[in-house]
Motif scaffolding. Structure first.
Motif, mmCIF file in Angstrom:
data_model
loop_
_atom_site.group_PDB
_atom_site.id
_atom_site.type_symbol
_atom_site.label_atom_id
_atom_site.label_comp_id
_atom_site.label_asym_id
_atom_site.label_seq_id
_atom_site.Cartn_x
_atom_site.Cartn_y
_atom_site.Cartn_z
ATOM 1 N N LEU A 1 -0.468 -16.950 -19.973
ATOM 2 C CA LEU A 1 -0.935 -15.601 -19.651
ATOM 3 C C LEU A 1 -0.080 -15.051 -18.511
ATOM 4 O O LEU A 1 0.064 -15.704 -17.469
ATOM 5 N N TYR A 2 0.488 -13.870 -18.721
ATOM 6 C CA TYR A 2 1.320 -13.224 -17.690
ATOM 7 C C TYR A 2 0.527 -12.030 -17.160
ATOM 8 O O TYR A 2 0.310 -11.035 -17.866
ATOM 9 N N LEU A 3 0.081 -12.162 -15.887
ATOM 10 C CA LEU A 3 -0.900 -11.233 -15.333
ATOM 11 C C LEU A 3 -0.378 -10.536 -14.079
ATOM 12 O O LEU A 3 0.405 -11.116 -13.315
ATOM 13 N N ARG A 4 -0.872 -9.338 -13.874
ATOM 14 C CA ARG A 4 -0.513 -8.569 -12.688
ATOM 15 C C ARG A 4 -1.504 -8.919 -11.575
ATOM 16 O O ARG A 4 -2.406 -8.139 -11.242
ATOM 17 N N GLU A 5 -1.335 -10.133 -11.040
ATOM 18 C CA GLU A 5 -2.228 -10.634 -9.999
ATOM 19 C C GLU A 5 -1.390 -11.106 -8.808
ATOM 20 O O GLU A 5 -0.532 -11.991 -8.959
ATOM 21 N N PRO A 6 -1.595 -10.536 -7.616
ATOM 22 C CA PRO A 6 -0.811 -10.939 -6.438
ATOM 23 C C PRO A 6 -0.911 -12.443 -6.148
ATOM 24 O O PRO A 6 0.073 -13.058 -5.724
ATOM 25 N N LEU A 7 -2.084 -13.029 -6.370
ATOM 26 C CA LEU A 7 -2.262 -14.459 -6.080
ATOM 27 C C LEU A 7 -1.291 -15.331 -6.864
ATOM 28 O O LEU A 7 -0.799 -16.356 -6.368
ATOM 29 N N LEU A 8 -0.985 -14.902 -8.099
ATOM 30 C CA LEU A 8 -0.146 -15.730 -8.965
ATOM 31 C C LEU A 8 1.316 -15.754 -8.520
ATOM 32 O O LEU A 8 2.097 -16.558 -9.035
ATOM 33 N N ARG A 9 1.683 -14.894 -7.573
ATOM 34 C CA ARG A 9 3.052 -14.949 -7.062
ATOM 35 C C ARG A 9 3.220 -16.119 -6.095
ATOM 36 O O ARG A 9 4.339 -16.489 -5.754
ATOM 37 N N ARG A 10 2.104 -16.670 -5.677
ATOM 38 C CA ARG A 10 2.146 -17.839 -4.790
ATOM 39 C C ARG A 10 1.566 -19.086 -5.450
ATOM 40 O O ARG A 10 2.003 -20.193 -5.160
ATOM 41 N N LEU A 11 0.576 -18.869 -6.343
ATOM 42 C CA LEU A 11 -0.083 -19.997 -7.006
ATOM 43 C C LEU A 11 -0.002 -19.843 -8.517
ATOM 44 O O LEU A 11 -0.450 -18.829 -9.069
ATOM 45 N N ARG A 12 0.588 -20.792 -9.149
ATOM 46 C CA ARG A 12 0.600 -20.840 -10.629
ATOM 47 C C ARG A 12 -0.619 -21.661 -11.047
ATOM 48 O O ARG A 12 -0.704 -22.857 -10.777
ATOM 49 N N LEU A 13 -1.606 -21.040 -11.687
ATOM 50 C CA LEU A 13 -2.869 -21.689 -12.028
ATOM 51 C C LEU A 13 -2.829 -22.241 -13.451
ATOM 52 O O LEU A 13 -2.324 -21.571 -14.375
ATOM 53 N N ILE A 14 -3.366 -23.439 -13.623
ATOM 54 C CA ILE A 14 -3.427 -24.078 -14.937
ATOM 55 C C ILE A 14 -4.882 -24.445 -15.211
ATOM 56 O O ILE A 14 -5.479 -25.270 -14.511
ATOM 57 N N SER A 15 -5.453 -23.811 -16.223
ATOM 58 C CA SER A 15 -6.831 -24.099 -16.627
ATOM 59 C C SER A 15 -6.810 -25.109 -17.768
ATOM 60 O O SER A 15 -6.008 -24.987 -18.707
ATOM 61 N N THR A 16 -7.706 -26.102 -17.699
ATOM 62 C CA THR A 16 -7.671 -27.198 -18.677
ATOM 63 C C THR A 16 -9.018 -27.379 -19.374
ATOM 64 O O THR A 16 -10.067 -27.028 -18.819
ATOM 65 N N PRO A 17 -9.008 -27.936 -20.596
ATOM 66 C CA PRO A 17 -10.267 -28.328 -21.241
ATOM 67 C C PRO A 17 -10.976 -29.384 -20.403
ATOM 68 O O PRO A 17 -10.345 -30.118 -19.639
ATOM 69 N N GLY A 18 -12.285 -29.471 -20.564
ATOM 70 C CA GLY A 18 -13.067 -30.356 -19.706
ATOM 71 C C GLY A 18 -13.118 -31.796 -20.172
ATOM 72 O O GLY A 18 -12.901 -32.116 -21.344
ATOM 73 N N LEU A 19 -13.426 -32.640 -19.210
ATOM 74 C CA LEU A 19 -13.674 -34.049 -19.503
ATOM 75 C C LEU A 19 -14.997 -34.163 -20.256
ATOM 76 O O LEU A 19 -15.912 -33.372 -20.035
ATOM 77 N N ALA A 20 -15.098 -35.170 -21.139
ATOM 78 C CA ALA A 20 -16.295 -35.384 -21.972
ATOM 79 C C ALA A 20 -16.475 -34.220 -22.939
ATOM 80 O O ALA A 20 -17.589 -33.824 -23.272
#
Length: 671
Positions: free
Chosen positions: A149-168
């Motif tokens: 996802l390429y988003l217009r979010e200031p935070l993402l210029r410093r932090l590249r976030l990775i969301s993952t499927p859950g355990l169990a």
């Protein structure tokens, strides 16, 4: 500390770590110890993979159990409801949130398939819908490596976030996706979300901690829903709740279970944080309101941002330094993990050395306590047989010799023989008589079957002693076996804890080898006994060797006796006158026959010794032949002791080097 990420490609310590990882793989292979297939030992290219990862931002991966608040956390960090949240599993695919390039008119999303193909979604909304787990789409989701996802979010210029499927997750494949991303080091920092009620769950910690084995201070624990059902109580502060922060509370449990992996723990409530951020966006003046700031503090928003800002800096100036630091700590953890594996390999090498040494010691004990006493008993019994049969042999030789003298030793023949001998034309009377005695002894031996009977008795004694020895070895093997009846040379011996004393393994090996050695010996005895029982020709050949050797020895003794007696007799003849010779010849001949009998009788002990020597020799050969099989491995065992000890020492040397290297990485990360 290396200050620039690009310099890590040429870092000497990281290069050494890669070389030493190869040595560890070699030692682990030689030790044949079982490791998790996902162990860092088998990850050959992790250094290259991590160092070559190019990013100007700090990559942060969010992990946790199903519905532990991962999506809500990301939404609160962004200040918008981007990802779908639900009490049921939501994310079925990894989502990587990247900053939108300057000049790009609108946000977009794309799929990266497992074969490397990239396709673009119609919109970000379609991408978010795809991320949501739906039974009909599960196969497509599994085939998709990630959604970007390429988003217009200031935070993402410093932090590249990775969301993952859950355990169990309901599908193991989704959980495996998360674990793969962890192992492939797609992140610099891990945000690990927990329910307050299940924080530090052993199963969750076990699965994720294995994938995070080498991480040091790279996990930020986030206890979600910390204000759940208490958000409308302004007096409640989770930071003062003993259930969360008191002794034995959630924070203590997390620190105990995650230990060195943790950099910090934040008590967080995503829903309250997102609500407050939305208010601030609508009312910018709230940013200066102390009461409002206390609310942001209470829900964990400010503590979380402080923790992240400590890594990236207010303007992102610390990003590269933090990434380098976290990688150096990762290298330290990797080195320590490899050192721990070598601790197990060293114990295995020492266990094998102890087993081989115990085998040698057990055989030395068997030789001393079982085999040598059996050998002594067999020789004593053969000596008894020889003593019993010696009188018969001396009587047989004496009688044959005396009868020959009485029959063939006449005056005329003696005088003629001596005259011819003196003239150089024939043999002397003594030589002639010696030949006659030899022939008479040979006939007497053959007619009486003396040596055949003696040899049969000797073989019987040897067989009985070998049979008893075989049983003794079996008994010893049973006594040395473990109480539970298990074991054997191939039995597994507990490795113990890394760094633990190998004495327990050595003791177990010693117990096992007692039976193994006894069984090996018993098998050899049994095989030999069966072979000999089936090969009568071998027995006959052995008897013939004994008979011929003993007969030859006895004949030599008979010749010596005859020669001695005749020498005395002819000396007396030469001193007598002829008349006396004629008169006394018959009487002296009888005396000669009697002296021969007496001399043989006097040599009974010597004959017994000769019978013993030649009965004991083949019995000894049979004993040694029976021992040849079990003993054949002793030289190899001795070599094994030296080999395994050398490998254990090598494992310890490499382990010490890795420990020192881990310390150096940690020191560099702290500068």
């Amino acid at each position: 500390m290396t200050s620039h990420w690009a310099d890590l490609r040429r870092d000497k310590d990281i290069g050494r770590l890669g070389v030493m990882a190869g040595e560890v793989r070699s030692l682990v292979s030689e030790a044949e110890i079982e490791l998790d297939p996902q162990s860092q030992v088998f990850d050959r290219d992790w250094i290259t993979r991590v160092v070559d990862r190019v990013s100007a931002t700090l990559s942060v991966m969010v992990i946790g159990q199903v519905s532990s608040g991962k999506s809500s956390l990301i939404n609160s960090l962004l200040g918008r409801k981007l990802l779908i949240t639900d009490s049921k599993p939501t994310d079925g695919v990894v989502a990587v949130l990247n900053p939108l390039d300057e000049g790009t008119p609108e946000e977009y999303a794309e799929q990266v398939w497992t074969d490397g193909t990239i396709t673009r979604f119609e919109s970000v909304g379609h991408a978010v819908d795809f991320l949501r787990q739906q039974k009909a789409l599960s196969e497509q989701q599994v085939a998709c490596r990630e959604v970007r996802l390429y988003l217009r979010e200031p935070l993402l210029r410093r932090l590249r976030l990775i969301s993952t499927p859950g355990l169990a997750d309901r599908l193991q494949a989704f959980e495996d996706v998360t674990l793969r991303y962890l192992r492939e080091d797609e992140s610099d920092l891990v945000l690990w979300t927990f329910y307050p009620e299940s924080a530090g769950n052993a199963g969750e910690a076990g699965v994720f901690a294995r994938a995070l084995a080498d991480r040091r201070e790279a996990v930020l624990g986030v206890v979600t829903r910390s204000l759940e059902d208490r958000d409308d109580d302004p007096e409640y502060d989770p930071h003062h709740d003993p259930r969360l922060t008191g002794p034995g509370g959630v924070v203590d449990v997390l620190r105990e279970n995650l230990g060195a992996h943790l950099t910090d723990i934040v008590l967080y409530d995503s829903h309250e944080a997102r609500r407050l951020v939305a208010r601030r966006q609508q009312e910018p003046a709230l940013a200066a309101d102390s009461a409002f700031q206390r609310e942001l503090e209470r829900c964990g928003y400010l503590p979380l941002h402080r923790a992240l800002e400590a890594l990236v800096g207010p303007f992102g100036e610390r990003i590269e330094r933090s990434r380098v630091r976290l990688l150096l700590l990762r290298c330290a953890g990797h080195a320590k993990g490899l050192a721990d594996v070598l601790g197990t390999a060293k114990i295995e090498f020492r266990r094998r050395a102890a087993f081989s040494r115990a085998y040698l010691d057990e055989w030395a004990r068997l030789e001393r306590d079982v085999i040598e006493p059996a050998r002594t008993q067999m020789r004593d019994e053969i000596r008894t047989v020889a003593a019993e049969r010696a009188p018969e042999l001396t009587s047989l030789y004496g009688r044959a010799s005396a009868d020959t003298v009485l029959e063939h030793f006449t005056l005329v023949r003696t005088l003629v023989g001596e005259a011819a001998n003196w003239a150089g034309a024939g043999e002397s009377a003594a030589e002639r008589l010696d030949q006659l005695i030899r022939s008479a002894i040979a006939r007497a031996e053959e007619e009486s079957s003396f040596w055949e009977r003696v040899n049969v008795r000797g073989v019987s004694v040897a067989d009985e002693n070998l049979r008893r020895l075989q049983q003794d070895l079996r008994d010893v093997g049973q006594l040395a076996a473990p109480a539970d009846g298990g074991g054997g040379e191939g039995a597994a011996v507990p490795l113990g804890r890394p760094g633990a004393d190998a004495q327990e393994a050595a003791n177990a090996a010693a117990a096992i080898v007692g039976r193994a050695a006894a069984k090996a010996a018993a098998a050899a005895w049994g095989k030999l006994t069966a072979q000999e029982a089936a090969k009568e020709t071998a027995k006959e050949a052995a008897k013939e060797v004994v008979k011929q050797a003993s007969k030859e020895s006895a004949k030599q003794t008979a010749t010596a006796i005859v020669g001695t007696v005749l020498t005395v007799f002819f000396t007396a003849l030469m001193a007598a006158d002829f008349r006396k010779l004629v008169k006394d010849f018959g009487k002296d001949r009888d005396a000669l026959a009697g002296k021969l009998r007496a001399r043989y009788a006097a040599e009974e002990a010597d004959f017994a010794g000769r019978i013993f020597d030649h009965l004991a020799a083949p019995a000894e050969r049979r004993l040694e032949q029976a021992l040849r099989g079990p003993r054949a491995s002793l030289a190899h065992r001795a070599q094994e002791v030296a080999l395994w000890e050398e490998k254990a020492a090598r494992a310890q040397r490499v382990r010490d080097q890795l420990t020192a290297l881990a310390h150096d990485f940690t020191e560099r990360a702290g500068r």
